[in-house]
Enzyme design. Structure first.
Site, PDB file in Angstrom:
ATOM      1  N   SER A 166      70.600  -8.958 -55.202  1.00 51.45           N
ATOM      2  CA  SER A 166      70.425 -10.370 -54.523  1.00 51.45           C
ATOM      3  C   SER A 166      70.277 -10.893 -53.417  1.00 51.45           C
ATOM      4  O   SER A 166      69.945 -11.735 -52.985  1.00 51.45           O
ATOM      5  CB  SER A 166      71.992 -10.883 -54.778  1.00 51.45           C
ATOM      6  OG  SER A 166      72.286 -11.226 -56.116  1.00 51.45           O
ATOM      7  N   SER A 197      70.608 -13.429 -56.080  1.00 54.37           N
ATOM      8  CA  SER A 197      71.560 -14.461 -55.983  1.00 54.37           C
ATOM      9  C   SER A 197      71.352 -15.570 -54.698  1.00 54.37           C
ATOM     10  O   SER A 197      71.891 -16.513 -54.535  1.00 54.37           O
ATOM     11  CB  SER A 197      73.082 -14.640 -56.437  1.00 54.37           C
ATOM     12  OG  SER A 197      73.737 -13.573 -55.515  1.00 54.37           O
ATOM     13  N   LYS A 213      75.299 -17.517 -46.672  1.00 56.93           N
ATOM     14  CA  LYS A 213      75.535 -17.617 -48.123  1.00 56.93           C
ATOM     15  C   LYS A 213      76.958 -18.193 -48.302  1.00 56.93           C
ATOM     16  O   LYS A 213      78.059 -17.598 -47.724  1.00 56.93           O
ATOM     17  CB  LYS A 213      75.234 -16.216 -48.659  1.00 56.93           C
ATOM     18  CG  LYS A 213      75.200 -16.338 -50.320  1.00 56.93           C
ATOM     19  CD  LYS A 213      74.984 -14.889 -50.917  1.00 56.93           C
ATOM     20  CE  LYS A 213      74.933 -14.972 -52.322  1.00 56.93           C
ATOM     21  NZ  LYS A 213      74.446 -13.655 -52.853  1.00 56.93           N
TER      22      LYS A 213
HETATM   23  N1  GLN Z   1      71.157 -10.611 -60.607  1.00 53.38           N
HETATM   24  C1  GLN Z   1      72.074  -9.538 -60.538  1.00 53.38           C
HETATM   25  C2  GLN Z   1      73.465  -9.948 -61.363  1.00 53.38           C
HETATM   26  O1  GLN Z   1      73.105 -11.168 -61.873  1.00 53.38           O
HETATM   27  C3  GLN Z   1      72.501  -9.126 -59.285  1.00 53.38           C
HETATM   28  C4  GLN Z   1      73.134 -10.216 -58.350  1.00 53.38           C
HETATM   29  C5  GLN Z   1      73.797  -9.761 -57.163  1.00 53.38           C
HETATM   30  O2  GLN Z   1      73.243  -8.852 -56.468  1.00 53.38           O
HETATM   31  N2  GLN Z   1      74.613 -10.287 -56.487  1.00 53.38           N
HETATM   32  O3  GLN Z   1      74.339  -9.329 -61.452  1.00 53.38           O
END
Ligand code: GLN
Length: 478
Positions: free
Chosen positions: A170, A146, A71
């Site tokens: 995410s 994400s 990532k």
């Molecule tokens: N979707 C969640 C957010 O937007 C989690 C994102 C994540 O785990 N990085 O904060």
């Protein structure tokens, strides 16, 4: 046995047990990327292949010659690392993240950088300065976020394994949307050194893989104490592959009533119920449990996560890293122009929200109160784990949604994480495994949550389920 054409679809376990020639696997993956990457767009930087390079001689390293995609919020020395944000354009970290050092030491091949929501802010992989990634199972749908690029790359067989990060879901939510296995380890299990921080008290790095075995194998490599991360846990790391295939007859699994109420998609509910029946047949016992503070989790998360994000993002000022917009009018206008142009819409929204909840006058009412409720959420889990080994829930209330569908309604997007964020607030491990498909061929995921450092329990139950089902093997038609 596999012929050369479909070597890309192998898992790490297949490659190791079948002693497949790594050079042929890499060649096959490269062909696969050439064929499907234009549609999927999982990578922000495709793997660099040097055709003249000789494969390294066979070693006993656990991930020898296995392709692992990373990532884009994890630092690789000398390689552009941007968090899918314009503000980090041109940033080449001078060091490797601890997980990268461990992957290199394990013999892995770093296989490109994957797309993500900017700074990991999002649930759809659409908040990226590079544009969205597509779900390999339906190109009109999001891959989740994400870590959407990492999940899509695994699902589309453009890589063997990948690494993501999980602050509120995410890793697990995109794993569920793309039909792969995603694990968020216990907070402190994997070093965060070199992970560009979103919310430091919630972030964890973890594996996205084609099956449960690969998840355990990759966790073996990246887990363990690191003095460079002050929150790293000095706790022994077992060989997680040893817990696979153990019988689950003495296991008690809790079903939290708060997770099985309104808002859950019908097909998701049916798939999860069917999985529960299967686990019962394998001997697991199910009991209802109460996690009464669940209803506050989303609110608490979006206060704490934005507070920490606003503080972590303060360093991107045009002086130290990446992008700078110099207006020629001095320092403050330079800061303004750099941050104004460098951050995307969702990043700005979170900086504003986080700064607000931390500002004097509001700190007690929002941030401090959220921290107190976080303690109660953690206590709910502590109490539940006195009588059970594990909790089972859907990973996400819905399967993958259409691109653009939730982009203009941030609140709807935030609710995609309703089942995943509590594990981050409590610091406990959780895994998402495929448990079915909708009528429209979209994957459905099921989540298992365990007590701190009990990843072995997750692997045990997940592998028992996987042994009876074939969901991981159902590939997208690309
Ligand atoms: N979707 C969640 C957010 O937007 C989690 C994102 C994540 O785990 N990085 O904060």
């Amino acid at each position: 046995m596999n012929n050369n054409n479909n070597l890309f679809s192998l898992s790490a376990k297949d490659i190791i047990t079948q002693k497949t020639d790594p050079k042929s696997v890499i060649a096959s993956l490269t062909e696969r990327i050439n064929k499907v990457e234009d549609k999927v767009k999982a990578f922000v930087r495709k793997p660099k292949i040097n055709p003249a390079a000789k494969p390294s001689p066979k070693t006993n390293q656990p991930l020898w010659s296995i392709a692992v995609s990373i990532k884009d919020n994890i630092c690789v020395e000398g390689q552009l690392t941007t968090c899918a944000s314009k503000i980090l354009s041109g940033f080449h970290p001078p060091y490797d993240a601890e997980v990268i050092t461990r992957l290199k030491n394990a013999g892995a091949i770093l296989w490109g950088k994957t797309n993500m929501d900017e700074f990991a802010f999002g649930s759809s992989c659409e908040n990226s300065c590079y544009g969205p990634t597509s779900n390999p199972h339906n190109l009109d749908c999001v891959p989740g976020g994400s870590s959407g690029g990492s999940a899509a790359a695994v699902a589309a067989d453009e890589t063997i394994m990948s690494i993501g990060s999980d602050t509120g879901g995410s890793i697990r939510q995109p794993a569920s949307f793309c039909g792969v296995v995603g694990l968020k380890p216990t907070y402190g299990r994997v070093s965060r050194y070199g992970l560009i921080a979103f919310a430091s008290s919630l972030d964890q790095i973890g594996p996205l893989t084609k099956n449960v075995y690969d998840s355990a194998l990759l966790l073996n490599t990246i887990a363990g104490y690191d003095h460079k991360d002050s929150t790293s846990a000095d706790i022994k790391v077992p060989d997680f592959t040893k817990s696979l295939g153990e019988d689950i007859k003495n296991i008690t699994i809790g079903l939290p009533e708060e997770y099985f109420t309104k808002g859950i998609n019908r097909e998701v509910k049916i798939a999860v119920d069917t999985a529960i029946e299967l686990l019962k047949k394998k001997g697991a016992k199910f009991i209802p449990v109460k996690l009464p503070h669940t209803q506050y989790a989303v609110a608490v998360y979006y206060i704490i996560a934005t507070a920490e994000a606003s503080s972590n993002l303060a360093r991107f000022d045009g002086v130290q890293y990446g992008y700078r917009k110099d207006t020629g009018q001095g320092l403050i206008p330079m800061y303004r122009a750099t941050r104004g142009e460098g951050f995307g819409e969702e990043a700005k929204r979170r900086i504003i929200l986080g700064t607000y909840v931390l500002s004097s006058g509001y700190y007690d009412a929002y941030y401090l109160r959220a921290q107190k409720v976080r303690t109660l959420i953690k206590k709910d889990f502590d109490d539940a784990f006195k009588t059970i080994d594990c909790i089972l829930t859907p990973t996400s209330p819905t399967p993958a949604f259409k691109k653009g569908e939730k982009l203009k309604t941030p609140l709807a997007m935030y609710l995609s994480d309703i089942y995943t964020i509590s594990a981050n607030l409590a610091g406990i491990p959780a895994i998402s495994i495929p448990c079915g498909f909708t009528k429209n061929n979209l994957p459905i995921g099921l989540q298992l949550i365990a007590k701190p450092f009990a990843e072995d329990t997750l692997f045990k139950i997940a592998s028992a389920y996987e042994a009876e089902t074939n969901w991981c093997k159902i590939k997208p038609k690309l």
